[in-house]
Design a protein around this motif. Sequence first.
Motif, PDB file in Angstrom:
ATOM      1  N   GLN A   3       0.921  -0.765   0.128  1.00 26.38           N
ATOM      2  CA  GLN A   3       0.036  -0.143   0.087  1.00 26.38           C
ATOM      3  C   GLN A   3       1.044   1.367   0.259  1.00 26.38           C
ATOM      4  N   VAL A   5       0.353   5.914  -0.099  1.00 28.94           N
ATOM      5  CA  VAL A   5       0.282   6.621   0.149  1.00 28.94           C
ATOM      6  C   VAL A   5       0.609   8.114   0.282  1.00 28.94           C
ATOM      7  N   SER A   7       1.504  12.689   0.301  1.00 26.02           N
ATOM      8  CA  SER A   7       0.830  13.512   1.486  1.00 26.02           C
ATOM      9  C   SER A   7       2.388  14.466   0.958  1.00 26.02           C
ATOM     10  N   CYS A  22       5.825   9.739   1.072  1.00 33.89           N
ATOM     11  CA  CYS A  22       5.223   8.657   0.668  1.00 33.89           C
ATOM     12  C   CYS A  22       5.503   8.010   1.832  1.00 33.89           C
ATOM     13  N   GLY A 106       0.242   5.211  -5.297  1.00 31.51           N
ATOM     14  CA  GLY A 106      -1.059   5.347  -4.818  1.00 31.51           C
ATOM     15  C   GLY A 106      -1.739   6.338  -5.187  1.00 31.51           C
ATOM     16  N   GLN A 107      -2.643   6.923  -4.496  1.00 31.27           N
ATOM     17  CA  GLN A 107      -4.169   7.601  -4.684  1.00 31.27           C
ATOM     18  C   GLN A 107      -2.961   8.422  -5.872  1.00 31.27           C
ATOM     19  N   THR A 109      -1.484  12.689  -5.122  1.00 25.99           N
ATOM     20  CA  THR A 109      -1.686  14.190  -4.424  1.00 25.99           C
ATOM     21  C   THR A 109      -1.107  15.055  -5.873  1.00 25.99           C
TER      22      THR A 109
END
Length: 115
Positions: A3, A5, A7, A22, A106-107, A109
Amino acid sequence: QVQVVESGGGLVQAGGSLRLSCAASGTIFNSNVMGWYRQAPGKERELVAEITSGGNTNYADSVKGRFTISRDNAKKMVYLQMDSLNPEDTGAYYCTVKQFGSRSWGQGTQVTVSS
């Protein structure tokens, strides 16, 4: 599975700086490549910078001298320090982890640089 993520994105004026972070979790092997890609509206996703677990780096020509990628293996983190930003740097920034031929994303940013 891995996973990822991201920011740290945001809006900044031209000439300014941003730092992206990340965090990776899950099954992370010692040998891997972590990196950042970006995608501007109407354009293909492109490599920005990547770094191996041993610390070797690779940058897109357009960001050399302005961006710095780093990582903390113990924390499973990768960072992208972006300086001297310009409007052409605007886009969605995606963190990626590649290991044994498999890549996780990741999604994203959003980074927006105003002129």
